[in-house]
Design a protein around this motif. Structure first.
Motif, mmCIF file in Angstrom:
data_model
loop_
_atom_site.group_PDB
_atom_site.id
_atom_site.type_symbol
_atom_site.label_atom_id
_atom_site.label_comp_id
_atom_site.label_asym_id
_atom_site.label_seq_id
_atom_site.Cartn_x
_atom_site.Cartn_y
_atom_site.Cartn_z
ATOM 1 N N ILE A 20 0.829 -1.208 0.000
ATOM 2 C CA ILE A 20 0.000 0.000 0.000
ATOM 3 C C ILE A 20 0.865 1.260 0.000
ATOM 4 O O ILE A 20 0.664 2.183 -0.794
ATOM 5 C CB ILE A 20 -0.958 -0.037 1.204
ATOM 6 C CG1 ILE A 20 -2.056 -1.080 0.923
ATOM 7 C CG2 ILE A 20 -1.562 1.328 1.484
ATOM 8 C CD1 ILE A 20 -2.927 -1.394 2.093
ATOM 9 N N HIS A 36 -1.568 4.996 7.138
ATOM 10 C CA HIS A 36 -2.654 4.045 6.868
ATOM 11 C C HIS A 36 -3.074 3.406 8.176
ATOM 12 O O HIS A 36 -2.228 2.900 8.910
ATOM 13 C CB HIS A 36 -2.152 2.997 5.865
ATOM 14 C CG HIS A 36 -3.055 1.815 5.718
ATOM 15 N ND1 HIS A 36 -4.397 1.945 5.475
ATOM 16 C CD2 HIS A 36 -2.814 0.482 5.794
ATOM 17 C CE1 HIS A 36 -4.945 0.733 5.400
ATOM 18 N NE2 HIS A 36 -4.004 -0.168 5.598
ATOM 19 N N HIS A 38 -6.246 1.127 10.582
ATOM 20 C CA HIS A 38 -7.402 0.220 10.656
ATOM 21 C C HIS A 38 -8.177 0.532 11.932
ATOM 22 O O HIS A 38 -8.321 -0.337 12.788
ATOM 23 C CB HIS A 38 -6.970 -1.245 10.742
ATOM 24 C CG HIS A 38 -6.167 -1.766 9.608
ATOM 25 N ND1 HIS A 38 -5.462 -2.938 9.682
ATOM 26 C CD2 HIS A 38 -5.976 -1.293 8.355
ATOM 27 C CE1 HIS A 38 -4.846 -3.175 8.532
ATOM 28 N NE2 HIS A 38 -5.134 -2.183 7.706
ATOM 29 N N HIS A 99 -11.742 -1.867 4.796
ATOM 30 C CA HIS A 99 -10.346 -2.047 5.187
ATOM 31 C C HIS A 99 -9.883 -0.945 6.147
ATOM 32 O O HIS A 99 -9.492 -1.244 7.268
ATOM 33 C CB HIS A 99 -9.503 -2.086 3.898
ATOM 34 C CG HIS A 99 -8.036 -2.253 4.106
ATOM 35 N ND1 HIS A 99 -7.163 -2.375 3.059
ATOM 36 C CD2 HIS A 99 -7.264 -2.297 5.226
ATOM 37 C CE1 HIS A 99 -5.930 -2.510 3.521
ATOM 38 N NE2 HIS A 99 -5.970 -2.459 4.830
HETATM 39 ZN ZN LIG Z 1 -4.253 -2.170 5.930
#
Ligand SMILES: [Zn+2]
Length: 182
Positions: A20, A36, A38, A99
Motif C-alpha cells: 500500500i 494508513h 485500521h 479495510h
Molecule cells: Zn491495511
C-alpha cells in the motif's frame, strides 16, 4: 520498490503494509509521508455504502480531497498497486473500502492532520448514525458545503498543518515527555 532491504536493519518488512505505501510513493513525488490505519470508526465508515457524508464541518473539510479504493483482500499482491494509484489520483485522503483509512502529505504534519480530520469525521458519522437513520440527519445547505470545500482547495490544509497544528503538538509533546527528540 520491490520491498527488499537495501541496508542493514534488525527489523522485518510487513509485506501487506509495503504494498500500500509503496503504491503511493511510486507515483506521488510529493508524498513525504503516507499514513494508513485500521481504526474501528474509520473502517466502519469505509464499510458503509453511505461512505463519508457531509454531515458536519469536519467531514466537509475532508470530502473535497477524498478518494476511494475497492477491497481486493490482504494487500500482498503488487498487481494491486496500479489500481490504488489510479483511484488515489491527485487526492490526499482515501477510504479503503472494507479495510481502513489512508492519507498522504508533503510532510508528516500534513499527513497527520488529514488523518486526524478523516478519523474524527468518521467517528462523528458513526455517532450520528447511533442517533438515528439518514432521515434524522439535520440538513446542510449545498452552498455552505461548497463554501467549506473552497477553504481546503490549494495548499491551505498543508499550511495549517505545518505552521499552526504541528508546532502546537510538538510543544505539547515537549511538556509531556521530550525524550522523543532523542
Ligand atoms: Zn491495511
Amino acid at each position: 520498490m520491490q520491498g527488499n532491504p537495501v541496508g542493514e536493519s534488525a527489523y522485518p518488512v510487513n509485506p501487506a503494509g509495503f504494498t500500500i505505501h509503496s503504491a503511493v510513493h511510486e507515483v506521488r513525488e510529493d508524498a513525504g509521508c503516507v499514513m494508513h490505519l485500521h481504526t474501528p470508526d474509520g473502517t466502519a465508515v469505509s464499510s458503509s455504502k453511505e461512505r463519508l457524508l457531509p454531515l458536519n464541518q469536519t467531514a466537509q473539510l475532508v470530502i473535497p480531497d477524498l478518494a476511494f479504493h475497492d477491497y481486493e483482500g490482504v494487500a500482498l499482491d503488487h498487481d494491486e498497486r496500479p489500481r490504488l494509484q489510479k483511484d488515489l489520483g491527485e487526492k490526499n485522503i482515501m477510504l479503503l473500502h472494507n479495510h481502513g483509512t489512508l492519507t498522504v502529505g508533503e510532510t508528516c504534519a500534513a499527513a497527520f492532520l488529514r488523518m486526524y480530520y478523516l478519523e474524527r469525521a468518521c467517528t462523528m458519522q458513526v455517532r450520528t448514525r447511533m442517533l438515528g437513520s439518514a432521515e434524522q440527519d439535520y440538513p446542510v445547505a449545498q452552498d455552505v458545503i461548497d463554501k467549506n470545500a473552497s477553504l481546503v482547495a490549494g495548499d491551505g490544509f498543508s499550511r495549517l498543518a505545518q505552521h499552526l497544528v504541528w508546532p502546537a503538538l510538538l510543544r505539547k509533546l515537549d511538556r509531556t515527555d521530550p525524550s522523543f527528540r532523542n
